[in-house]
Scaffold this motif. Sequence first.
Motif, mmCIF file in Angstrom:
data_model
loop_
_atom_site.group_PDB
_atom_site.id
_atom_site.type_symbol
_atom_site.label_atom_id
_atom_site.label_comp_id
_atom_site.label_asym_id
_atom_site.label_seq_id
_atom_site.Cartn_x
_atom_site.Cartn_y
_atom_site.Cartn_z
ATOM 1 N N LEU A 1 0.830 -1.214 0.000
ATOM 2 C CA LEU A 1 0.000 0.000 0.000
ATOM 3 C C LEU A 1 0.860 1.257 0.000
ATOM 4 C CD1 LEU A 1 -2.850 -1.027 2.483
ATOM 5 C CD2 LEU A 1 -2.864 -1.059 -0.020
ATOM 6 N N ALA A 2 2.011 1.212 0.666
ATOM 7 C CA ALA A 2 2.901 2.379 0.672
ATOM 8 C C ALA A 2 3.430 2.657 -0.727
ATOM 9 C CB ALA A 2 4.049 2.144 1.651
ATOM 10 N N HIS A 3 3.914 1.632 -1.407
ATOM 11 C CA HIS A 3 4.405 1.814 -2.776
ATOM 12 C C HIS A 3 3.270 2.232 -3.713
ATOM 13 C CE1 HIS A 3 8.581 0.737 -2.510
ATOM 14 N NE2 HIS A 3 8.314 -0.409 -1.895
ATOM 15 N N THR A 4 2.084 1.707 -3.472
ATOM 16 C CA THR A 4 0.934 2.099 -4.301
ATOM 17 C C THR A 4 0.624 3.578 -4.130
ATOM 18 O OG1 THR A 4 -0.018 -0.118 -4.193
ATOM 19 C CG2 THR A 4 -1.505 1.695 -4.743
ATOM 20 N N GLY A 5 0.606 4.026 -2.884
ATOM 21 C CA GLY A 5 0.309 5.434 -2.623
ATOM 22 C C GLY A 5 1.341 6.374 -3.197
ATOM 23 N N PHE A 6 2.618 5.995 -3.084
ATOM 24 C CA PHE A 6 3.677 6.855 -3.603
ATOM 25 C C PHE A 6 3.764 6.821 -5.128
ATOM 26 C CE2 PHE A 6 5.744 5.836 0.665
ATOM 27 C CZ PHE A 6 5.256 6.997 1.235
ATOM 28 N N GLY A 7 3.288 5.755 -5.751
ATOM 29 C CA GLY A 7 3.374 5.646 -7.205
ATOM 30 C C GLY A 7 2.144 6.109 -7.953
#
Length: 383
Positions: free
Chosen positions: A249-255
């Motif tokens: 979810l962190a990588h999704t939010g940042f991308g």
Amino acid sequence: MDNIAGTKSSLTWAVHIATLALVLLWIFPTVGLFVSSFRTVDQINSSGWWASLSAAEQNEVLRAADPDENRVADGDMFVVSGNLFEDGSEKVISVWGTSSRAIDAYVAGETADMGEGESMTVAANGDYEWRGTDEQISGRGQRIFVTAEAPPEFTLANYEQVLLSGDRTDSMAKAFFNTLTVTIPATIIPIVVAAFAAYALAWMDFPGRALLIAMVVGLLVVPLQLALIPLLRLHLGIGIGKGYLGVWLAHTGFGLPLAIYLLRNYMVGLPRDIIENARVDGATEFQIFTKIILPLSFPALASFAIFQFLWTWNDLLVAKVFLIDATGETTVMTNQIVELLGTRGGNWEILATAAFVSIAVPLVVFFAMQKYLVRGMLAGSVK
């Protein structure tokens, strides 16, 4: 006349030179990393990778065999003989010495007079003969400083240590699969979400669409580090702060901001007639999206997939923050490389091998999808 369309610019040669320079700047470090990953630590310390096919000169400190177990009586004297190198070594000694202050005092084959009848002879291939009295030939073996030329040597031991060292949780192989576990979902999830959002912002009319587009553009400039602590506290509060779900979810939010911006610009440039005709024929928005927009948007999707995959694969900061693990079960490759080097560093052969293992998959992904990269980057730049 030089600016007229269809004419050849006088600066074409400069473009070609700049392109060639960029290609070489990218290729040389990669080739050097690959070559160094097969070299021994002694050869890495003695010469650069570009000299890997030539003999390397090395200074070594060796010892003669233990006199108490290997000396042989020769009249009133005792002799210890053998070879300084390990079995099968092809090193050639040029100079040697018995003191650190004069490591090149003697040439190979010369006999050193050590006083009171004690002498030492060292041949070019490492054969030696240490001769002296009972008192002299005792204790530890004589220390010998040699300067030797070592032939080119390549080994797979570095890869064995990186991929198979320690137990299953400490090996790079385990970290490799952990990185795949993080990277693949962290690449697919933002693409799926961003594709739906980009289509809505490009072809669907609803209140606040312009404001949402402005917010997406604004989020592109938000520093990643600014959101780490608040996002981690949120994840810990809902119980997903120490596992794969949290880092996905962190990588999704940042991308997502870049993904939505890139895909929306590409979808806006698609022919309007195709979409309008599909609506006239009774196609729903979902059918238009899945059967028309997605196939036509594949270059943009592939372009973002490359960026997201490379960023997620090479990430250390987000994994350190959101993938907290004291047992090593979820350690990713970037963190495992740091662990292999240790706190003191200096294991350059391990660093080169681990780094090349780490870039192998990104290289495959990049070369497999590079034809879509430029098309996706230019999405929306030309109307």
